[in-house]
Design a protein around this motif. Structure first.
Motif, PDB file in Angstrom:
ATOM      1  N   PRO A  12     -16.356  52.162 105.011  1.00  0.00           N
ATOM      2  CA  PRO A  12     -16.790  53.047 105.932  1.00  0.00           C
ATOM      3  C   PRO A  12     -17.983  53.334 106.336  1.00  0.00           C
ATOM      4  CG  PRO A  12     -16.071  54.591 103.593  1.00  0.00           C
ATOM      5  CD  PRO A  12     -16.023  53.033 103.907  1.00  0.00           C
ATOM      6  N   PHE A  13     -18.150  53.057 107.592  1.00  0.00           N
ATOM      7  CA  PHE A  13     -19.592  53.369 108.486  1.00  0.00           C
ATOM      8  C   PHE A  13     -19.870  54.415 109.093  1.00  0.00           C
ATOM      9  CE2 PHE A  13     -17.428  51.973 112.666  1.00  0.00           C
ATOM     10  CZ  PHE A  13     -16.332  51.961 111.938  1.00  0.00           C
ATOM     11  N   ALA A  14     -20.781  54.504 109.674  1.00  0.00           N
ATOM     12  CA  ALA A  14     -20.931  55.595 110.546  1.00  0.00           C
ATOM     13  C   ALA A  14     -21.533  54.838 111.500  1.00  0.00           C
ATOM     14  CB  ALA A  14     -22.390  56.523 109.699  1.00  0.00           C
ATOM     15  N   VAL A  15     -20.990  56.244 112.912  1.00  0.00           N
ATOM     16  CA  VAL A  15     -21.464  55.494 113.835  1.00  0.00           C
ATOM     17  C   VAL A  15     -22.228  56.904 114.625  1.00  0.00           C
ATOM     18  CG1 VAL A  15     -20.165  55.400 115.793  1.00  0.00           C
ATOM     19  CG2 VAL A  15     -19.383  54.144 114.857  1.00  0.00           C
ATOM     20  N   ILE A  16     -23.756  56.730 115.653  1.00  0.00           N
ATOM     21  CA  ILE A  16     -24.281  57.465 116.252  1.00  0.00           C
ATOM     22  C   ILE A  16     -24.371  57.208 117.600  1.00  0.00           C
ATOM     23  CG2 ILE A  16     -26.758  58.195 116.474  1.00  0.00           C
ATOM     24  CD1 ILE A  16     -27.054  58.201 113.512  1.00  0.00           C
ATOM     25  N   LEU A  17     -23.997  58.050 118.478  1.00  0.00           N
ATOM     26  CA  LEU A  17     -24.061  58.197 119.550  1.00  0.00           C
ATOM     27  C   LEU A  17     -25.814  58.982 120.155  1.00  0.00           C
ATOM     28  CD1 LEU A  17     -20.736  59.251 120.897  1.00  0.00           C
ATOM     29  CD2 LEU A  17     -21.635  56.452 120.449  1.00  0.00           C
ATOM     30  N   LYS A  59      -2.608  61.944 112.637  1.00  0.00           N
ATOM     31  CA  LYS A  59      -1.071  62.234 112.837  1.00  0.00           C
ATOM     32  C   LYS A  59      -1.248  62.215 111.541  1.00  0.00           C
ATOM     33  CE  LYS A  59      -0.202  62.618 117.144  1.00  0.00           C
ATOM     34  NZ  LYS A  59       0.357  60.760 118.566  1.00  0.00           N
ATOM     35  N   ASN A  60      -1.481  61.054 110.712  1.00  0.00           N
ATOM     36  CA  ASN A  60      -1.365  61.120 109.141  1.00  0.00           C
ATOM     37  C   ASN A  60      -2.801  61.850 108.201  1.00  0.00           C
ATOM     38  OD1 ASN A  60       0.213  59.152 110.160  1.00  0.00           O
ATOM     39  ND2 ASN A  60      -1.212  57.204 110.722  1.00  0.00           N
ATOM     40  N   GLY A  61      -3.032  62.830 109.035  1.00  0.00           N
ATOM     41  CA  GLY A  61      -3.716  63.045 108.326  1.00  0.00           C
ATOM     42  C   GLY A  61      -5.353  63.227 107.722  1.00  0.00           C
ATOM     43  N   MET A  62      -6.180  61.743 108.530  1.00  0.00           N
ATOM     44  CA  MET A  62      -6.695  61.515 108.149  1.00  0.00           C
ATOM     45  C   MET A  62      -8.200  61.286 108.677  1.00  0.00           C
ATOM     46  SD  MET A  62      -5.604  59.170 105.330  1.00  0.00           S
ATOM     47  CE  MET A  62      -6.992  57.319 105.276  1.00  0.00           C
ATOM     48  N   VAL A  63      -7.769  62.765 109.077  1.00  0.00           N
ATOM     49  CA  VAL A  63      -9.584  63.434 110.163  1.00  0.00           C
ATOM     50  C   VAL A  63      -9.801  64.599 110.009  1.00  0.00           C
ATOM     51  CG1 VAL A  63     -10.616  63.643 112.093  1.00  0.00           C
ATOM     52  CG2 VAL A  63      -8.598  61.377 112.092  1.00  0.00           C
ATOM     53  N   ILE A  64     -10.894  64.404 109.340  1.00  0.00           N
ATOM     54  CA  ILE A  64     -11.437  65.704 109.355  1.00  0.00           C
ATOM     55  C   ILE A  64     -12.395  66.089 109.816  1.00  0.00           C
ATOM     56  CG2 ILE A  64     -12.907  66.503 107.580  1.00  0.00           C
ATOM     57  CD1 ILE A  64     -10.619  67.929 106.195  1.00  0.00           C
ATOM     58  N   CYS A 118     -11.789  60.235 103.849  1.00  0.00           N
ATOM     59  CA  CYS A 118     -11.041  59.623 105.029  1.00  0.00           C
ATOM     60  C   CYS A 118     -12.601  59.835 106.585  1.00  0.00           C
ATOM     61  CB  CYS A 118     -10.246  60.354 105.877  1.00  0.00           C
ATOM     62  SG  CYS A 118     -10.427  62.443 104.955  1.00  0.00           S
ATOM     63  N   CYS A 119     -11.428  59.236 107.815  1.00  0.00           N
ATOM     64  CA  CYS A 119     -12.451  59.786 108.810  1.00  0.00           C
ATOM     65  C   CYS A 119     -13.309  61.163 108.899  1.00  0.00           C
ATOM     66  CB  CYS A 119     -12.379  59.136 110.234  1.00  0.00           C
ATOM     67  SG  CYS A 119     -11.714  57.504 109.882  1.00  0.00           S
ATOM     68  N   ILE A 135     -21.966  62.474 105.369  1.00  0.00           N
ATOM     69  CA  ILE A 135     -21.461  61.611 104.496  1.00  0.00           C
ATOM     70  C   ILE A 135     -21.178  62.200 102.914  1.00  0.00           C
ATOM     71  CG2 ILE A 135     -22.684  59.703 102.485  1.00  0.00           C
ATOM     72  CD1 ILE A 135     -24.324  58.483 105.141  1.00  0.00           C
ATOM     73  N   ASP A 136     -21.703  63.470 102.294  1.00  0.00           N
ATOM     74  CA  ASP A 136     -21.535  64.137 101.470  1.00  0.00           C
ATOM     75  C   ASP A 136     -20.199  64.642 102.129  1.00  0.00           C
ATOM     76  OD1 ASP A 136     -24.069  64.384 100.401  1.00  0.00           O
ATOM     77  OD2 ASP A 136     -24.557  65.834 101.096  1.00  0.00           O
ATOM     78  N   LEU A 137     -19.411  64.940 102.467  1.00  0.00           N
ATOM     79  CA  LEU A 137     -17.563  64.953 103.082  1.00  0.00           C
ATOM     80  C   LEU A 137     -16.769  64.041 102.666  1.00  0.00           C
ATOM     81  CD1 LEU A 137     -16.863  68.270 103.492  1.00  0.00           C
ATOM     82  CD2 LEU A 137     -16.932  66.754 106.118  1.00  0.00           C
ATOM     83  N   CYS A 138     -17.374  62.637 103.106  1.00  0.00           N
ATOM     84  CA  CYS A 138     -16.869  61.622 103.126  1.00  0.00           C
ATOM     85  C   CYS A 138     -16.252  61.832 101.479  1.00  0.00           C
ATOM     86  CB  CYS A 138     -17.373  60.500 103.948  1.00  0.00           C
ATOM     87  SG  CYS A 138     -16.587  59.109 104.520  1.00  0.00           S
TER      88      CYS A 138
END
Ligand code: G1P
Length: 277
Positions: free
Chosen positions: A125-130, A241-246, A156-157, A148-151
């Motif tokens: 996994p990687f982070a993205v910052i705008l 939709k696949n439950g992969m995003v928090i 998941c994302c 990151i703690d939550l990941c």
């Protein structure tokens, strides 16, 4: 372990013309520090040491900023000015910078994120910052570190969200989800910049993401969304939709430095902080 942070930084910054005519918007300073350096410091504090920046034409100043300037350092060595370079020097010593150039400057989704694929790879996994979204948390850990703690817990994302007044939701990606713990939502739907009266909630995404590398495959399959642009929100919606995003209501404050108002607000905030007000 998340070691890489991606910074899409290819946009024109038209809202800041003429300042951004020959200068990247990411280099506009809040006091004496360019906007993108705040983002890089947040990523570094979160444990990242590889900063992957997607640049474009006219963005050379970013590359030069995160490199040593021998002449300058030689010039100010031993003077009181030397201390002014200590933060950037620490960043340069600790981090590796990788770059790629995006040749079309559209959207915050497929083009920049896919361009980033070659930089962040497909292992972790990687982070993205705008960098336009400047985040601070004077009371504790930075926003990316919190995510990151939550990941590490949910694997998941993760998207950072905040509540805004209903009349402002049209400026953002908006989530729909079920609260699973305090400030944490399992996302079921995401919409990019909906009309205010059609938004599924007033919980909006800000420019902080943790993405799992399977997002690249999803982006490839995703059709262009709002304004014909390929949005990260649309790819994340598929993942959701696949439950992969928090979605995570971050602790701290965010300044919209992509707008003149937010930029001035951030400047005033840091100025007051520096003056001890
Ligand atoms: C981007 C994203 C949007 C998000 C916003 C946060 O939009 O596409 O989902 O809410 O950043 O700042 P932009 O501001 O680049 O139009």
């Amino acid at each position: 372990m998340i070691s890489k942070c991606l910074f899409p930084a290819a946009g024109y910054g038209t809202r800041f013309l003429p300042a951004t005519k020959a200068m990247p918007k990411e280099m506009l300073p809040i006091l004496t520090k360019p906007l993108i350096q705040y983002g890089v410091e947040e990523a570094m504090d979160a444990g990242c040491d590889i900063m992957s920046i997607i640049t474009g034409r006219g963005k050379r100043a970013i590359t030069d900023h995160f490199d040593i300037s021998y002449e300058l350092e030689h010039q100010i060595k031993g003077s009181s000015k030397e201390a002014l370079l200590s933060d950037i020097r620490k960043i340069i010593d600790k981090c590796t910078f990788t770059y790629t150039r995006q040749n079309e400057m559209k959207g915050s989704g497929r083009r920049p994120i896919c361009k980033g694929r070659v930089l962040v790879g497909e292992q972790d996994p990687f982070a993205v910052i705008l960098a336009d979204d400047l985040c601070v948390n004077p009371d504790g850990e930075g926003v990316l570190r919190q995510m990151i703690d939550l990941c590490n817990k949910y694997r998941c994302c993760i998207v950072a969200i905040m509540e805004v007044p209903t009349e402002e939701v049209h400026k953002y990606g908006v989530i729909e989800g079920k609260r699973i713990e305090v400030g944490v939502y399992m996302v079921s739907n995401m919409v990019e910049k909906p009309d205010n009266d059609k938004a599924p909630s007033n919980l909006v995404v800000i420019g902080r993401y943790i993405l799992t590398p399977d997002i690249f495959g999803v982006i490839e399959q995703t059709e262009p969304g709002k304004n014909g642009e390929l949005q990260i929100t649309d790819a994340l919606c598929e993942q959701a939709k696949n439950g992969m995003v928090i979605a995570y209501k971050f602790k701290g404050k965010r300044f919209d430095c992509g707008s003149v108002d937010g930029f001035v607000e951030a400047t005033n905030y840091f100025y007051a902080l520096e003056k001890g007000e």
